[in-house]
Design a protein around this motif. Structure first.
Motif, PDB file in Angstrom:
ATOM      1  N   GLU A 175     -13.500 -44.716  30.391  1.00 45.97           N
ATOM      2  CA  GLU A 175     -13.910 -46.087  30.105  1.00 45.97           C
ATOM      3  C   GLU A 175     -12.937 -46.697  29.089  1.00 45.97           C
ATOM      4  O   GLU A 175     -12.407 -45.990  28.222  1.00 45.97           O
ATOM      5  N   ARG A 206     -13.176 -49.282  23.299  1.00 41.30           N
ATOM      6  CA  ARG A 206     -13.635 -50.483  22.621  1.00 41.30           C
ATOM      7  C   ARG A 206     -13.369 -50.346  21.121  1.00 41.30           C
ATOM      8  O   ARG A 206     -12.719 -49.426  20.665  1.00 41.30           O
ATOM      9  N   ASP A 262     -18.403 -42.282  26.007  1.00 36.27           N
ATOM     10  CA  ASP A 262     -18.988 -43.539  25.549  1.00 36.27           C
ATOM     11  C   ASP A 262     -19.904 -44.076  26.658  1.00 36.27           C
ATOM     12  O   ASP A 262     -19.452 -44.769  27.568  1.00 36.27           O
ATOM     13  N   VAL A 263     -21.181 -43.754  26.555  1.00 40.34           N
ATOM     14  CA  VAL A 263     -22.131 -44.137  27.603  1.00 40.34           C
ATOM     15  C   VAL A 263     -22.289 -45.649  27.660  1.00 40.34           C
ATOM     16  O   VAL A 263     -22.309 -46.249  28.739  1.00 40.34           O
ATOM     17  N   ALA A 264     -22.390 -46.290  26.509  1.00 44.03           N
ATOM     18  CA  ALA A 264     -22.525 -47.752  26.491  1.00 44.03           C
ATOM     19  C   ALA A 264     -21.279 -48.415  27.065  1.00 44.03           C
ATOM     20  O   ALA A 264     -21.373 -49.412  27.803  1.00 44.03           O
ATOM     21  N   GLY A 265     -20.116 -47.866  26.752  1.00 37.51           N
ATOM     22  CA  GLY A 265     -18.879 -48.407  27.311  1.00 37.51           C
ATOM     23  C   GLY A 265     -18.816 -48.227  28.810  1.00 37.51           C
ATOM     24  O   GLY A 265     -18.312 -49.103  29.538  1.00 37.51           O
ATOM     25  N   THR A 266     -19.319 -47.111  29.309  1.00 36.51           N
ATOM     26  CA  THR A 266     -19.361 -46.881  30.754  1.00 36.51           C
ATOM     27  C   THR A 266     -20.303 -47.865  31.424  1.00 36.51           C
ATOM     28  O   THR A 266     -20.022 -48.354  32.527  1.00 36.51           O
ATOM     29  N   ALA A 267     -21.425 -48.189  30.760  1.00 39.93           N
ATOM     30  CA  ALA A 267     -22.344 -49.187  31.303  1.00 39.93           C
ATOM     31  C   ALA A 267     -21.667 -50.556  31.406  1.00 39.93           C
ATOM     32  O   ALA A 267     -21.872 -51.294  32.384  1.00 39.93           O
ATOM     33  N   LEU A 268     -20.836 -50.896  30.425  1.00 36.16           N
ATOM     34  CA  LEU A 268     -20.092 -52.159  30.481  1.00 36.16           C
ATOM     35  C   LEU A 268     -19.123 -52.168  31.656  1.00 36.16           C
ATOM     36  O   LEU A 268     -18.940 -53.200  32.315  1.00 36.16           O
ATOM     37  N   ILE A 296     -26.889 -46.294  34.803  1.00 36.33           N
ATOM     38  CA  ILE A 296     -26.933 -46.961  33.499  1.00 36.33           C
ATOM     39  C   ILE A 296     -26.487 -48.413  33.655  1.00 36.33           C
ATOM     40  O   ILE A 296     -25.913 -48.801  34.649  1.00 36.33           O
TER      41      ILE A 296
END
Length: 285
Positions: free
Chosen positions: A128, A131, A220-226, A285
């Motif tokens: 990802e 960020r 980075d799970v949140a970054g992957t969701a983005l 996600i």
């Protein structure tokens, strides 16, 4: 070992050509597996046996790594062009399902952007865009990354295997030998200089049905969701490419989870390629 289970593939005498293995040549459809930084094709040793019964598999060593160490890794973009030539020349029908982990995942995405006609689908994990925060900061200091990685890789063997077992890796003796040889600061500098240029805006240019996977323990799970959101909002032809693309997390997975759960990794690849249900461990996600 991979070499003991399969025959050796093409080795070009052209100093500009990547080393690769070509396995399951009799199968009609090609998968290409792109390894992570400091690694080599051996990281796929326990994944490949689950694929070669049904697919033709290409396993390159990327520039500055192992049998392709004679080729300098200049940038991720340059490596993507080299992989594109490998697909044109050696993939069946000059197309491949592209799988990339970590550095290989960034290369896979660049490949899908710049050479869309060569990519049948994209399976990317641990790649990802960086960020703001610790990942981006550390990426700007490759010498620090080099020191940390060197300290781990060059632990006494007995201590390294305690560490590897503790985090959940399966044994990988031959790969460890190659990783120690591949641990070079110049390569890390060029790798990270390219990776930090890759942004979520670039994701929207990917012209392929894509799944992006996060290892829940390290990525980075949140970054992957983005990234998943960007894939679903691409301004590209073919709404199915947007609606069928996905972002998922495997909660118990490390970054290099092909060394941790190779059968699950292969099952995910096959499900994505064949458009069947993903394994239960894959969570949207």
């Amino acid at each position: 070992m991979l070499e003991q289970r399969t025959r050796r593939g093409h080795i070009s005498l052209d100093p500009s050509s990547l080393f690769f293995l070509s396995l399951g040549d009799h199968n009609p459809t090609t998968i290409i597996l792109l390894h992570g930084g400091l690694s080599c094709h051996l990281e796929w040793s326990e994944v490949v046996p689950h694929l070669v019964g049904r697919y033709h598999v290409l396993l390159p060593d990327l520039p500055s790594h192992s049998a392709s160490r004679h080729i300098k890794l200049v940038s991720i973009e340059d490596v993507a062009d080299r992989v594109a030539e490998l697909i044109r020349t050696h993939a069946h029908g000059s197309r491949a399902h592209v799988v990339g982990l970590s550095m290989g995942g960034f290369i896979a995405q660049r490949l899908a952007i710049e050479h869309p006609s060569l990519v049948s689908s994209l399976f990317v994990t641990g790649a990802e865009p960086y960020r703001e925060g610790i990942r981006l900061t550390v990426a700007h200091y490759p010498a620090f990354v080099f020191c940390v990685v060197w300290l781990i890789l060059f632990l006494p063997d007995w201590l390294y295997w305690i560490y590897a077992s503790w985090i959940g890796f399966r044994r990988h003796e031959a790969l460890l030998v190659e990783m120690r040889k591949n641990c070079r600061l110049e390569m890390l500098r060029n790798e990270f200089a390219s990776i930090v240029r890759y942004k979520v805006s670039h994701v929207k240019r990917i012209q392929a049905r894509t799944i992006t996977v996060a290892g829940g323990k390290q990525d980075d799970v949140a970054g992957t969701a983005l990234v998943g959101d960007a894939l679903r909002h691409r301004a590209i032809e073919g709404s199915e490419l947007r609606s069928m693309s996905r972002a998922v997390v495997v909660h118990q997975a490390l970054h290099a989870w092909n060394l941790q759960f190779p059968a699950l990794f292969a099952a995910g690849i096959l499900a994505w390629i064949e458009n069947t249900a993903l394994p239960e461990a894959f969570h949207d996600i």
